[in-house]
Design an enzyme around this catalytic site. Structure first.
Site, PDB file in Angstrom:
ATOM      1  N   PRO A   2      72.041  66.239  60.697  1.00 25.57           N
ATOM      2  CA  PRO A   2      71.049  65.379  61.132  1.00 25.57           C
ATOM      3  C   PRO A   2      71.286  64.025  61.877  1.00 25.57           C
ATOM      4  CG  PRO A   2      70.757  66.183  59.059  1.00 25.57           C
ATOM      5  CD  PRO A   2      72.185  66.438  59.399  1.00 25.57           C
ATOM      6  N   GLU A   3      71.167  63.779  63.214  1.00 30.76           N
ATOM      7  CA  GLU A   3      71.231  62.416  63.897  1.00 30.76           C
ATOM      8  C   GLU A   3      69.996  61.823  63.634  1.00 30.76           C
ATOM      9  OE1 GLU A   3      73.874  62.023  66.916  1.00 30.76           O
ATOM     10  OE2 GLU A   3      75.021  64.018  66.411  1.00 30.76           O
TER      11      GLU A   3
END
Ligand code: ZN
Length: 270
Positions: A2-3
């Site tokens: 997840p960014e």
């Protein structure tokens, strides 16, 4: 993993369930993720009302009326599940609101983390102390970037991944933004003109906002908090597209250094 856009999407997904709600149950189902849960997590959060949610870099922030803020990081594989039908092996932290809504922090690989800090001491949280400005915030500008990069001979790609220069940018969105701004990943950061830095700042905002708008994801099985799937790599300009044609017709290339891949177009990006 997840960014920033996934974390922003997650926080936005949690708002309707948590904001203004009182937590009636807080249960850690194991002692740790990447490191230990705060030992007094349950005591400090049970009965607290959530006053607001926010994001700093790739961290989600859940503020409470007890003067504490819970800081969560999704690590490599974390996500929040809302009202799960049943609790699974990888649901490591459970929250329940007085309305009976249930949230599970699910993290199969356990690289995530949960901290609890006094809200008035957030700036001193170790991960935040030396962090640069938010890429979507007003402090991140061509003027700021020119100053931060002045005299730097390191590749622009590495500099953009440095959290002290700009907070929360990861590999995917740096590759995408450099392609949009037509800047070669290996170009020395200190040797990029002001107009090109302005284009880069704009490109970073565009790729992040587009990903947030699309529900953002870099994990194939990543799900939004409400259970909807995020978007997939087919929307990326260069990331994961080695050998495919850039819009200019040249093949997209990949270079790997220290386990991290850079995708770029040697024709467009200079
Ligand atoms: Zn190209």
């Amino acid at each position: 993993m997840p960014e920033l856009p996934e974390v922003e999407t997650t926080v936005r997904g949690l708002v309707p369930v948590l904001e203004g709600r009182r937590l009636v149950s807080v249960e850690a189902r194991r002692a740790d993720l990447r490191y230990a849960f705060p030992p007094d997590l349950r005591q400090r959060l049970t009965g607290a009302r959530v006053t607001g949610l926010d994001r700093r870099a790739k961290y989600g922030l859940i503020g409470t009326d007890r003067g504490d803020t819970m800081i969560f990081h999704l690590g490599m594989s974390g996500k929040w599940r809302i009202d799960p039908a049943e609790i699974g092996t990888h649901d490591h932290l459970l929250l329940e609101t007085e309305e009976g809504r249930r949230l599970a922090l699910n993290d199969p690989r356990r690289f995530g983390s949960v901290d609890l800090v006094p809200s008035d001491a957030l700036a001193g949280f170790p991960a935040f102390a030396k962090m640069g400005p938010e890429p979507l915030g007003d402090d991140f500008s061509a003027a700021y970037l020119a100053e931060a990069l002045e005299g730097r001979s390191a590749p622009i790609k590495a500099l953009l991944l440095d959290q002290r220069i700009v907070a929360g940018l990861g590999n995917i969105y740096v590759c995408e933004a450099l392609h949009m701004a037509r800047i070669a990943p290996r170009r020395a950061g200190g040797r990029i003109s002001r107009p090109r830095l302005a284009a880069l700042v704009e490109a970073i905002r565009i790729v992040l906002m587009a990903a947030i708008g699309a529900g953002g994801s870099s994990l194939r099985d990543y799900a939004r908090p409400d259970g909807e799937l995020g978007y997939f790599s087919s929307q990326w300009r260069v990331y994961g597209r080695e050998g495919e044609a850039c819009h200019c017709g040249a093949p997209i290339r990949r270079r790997t250094a220290s386990g991290r891949s850079t995708f770029y177009c040697a024709t467009c990006q200079r």
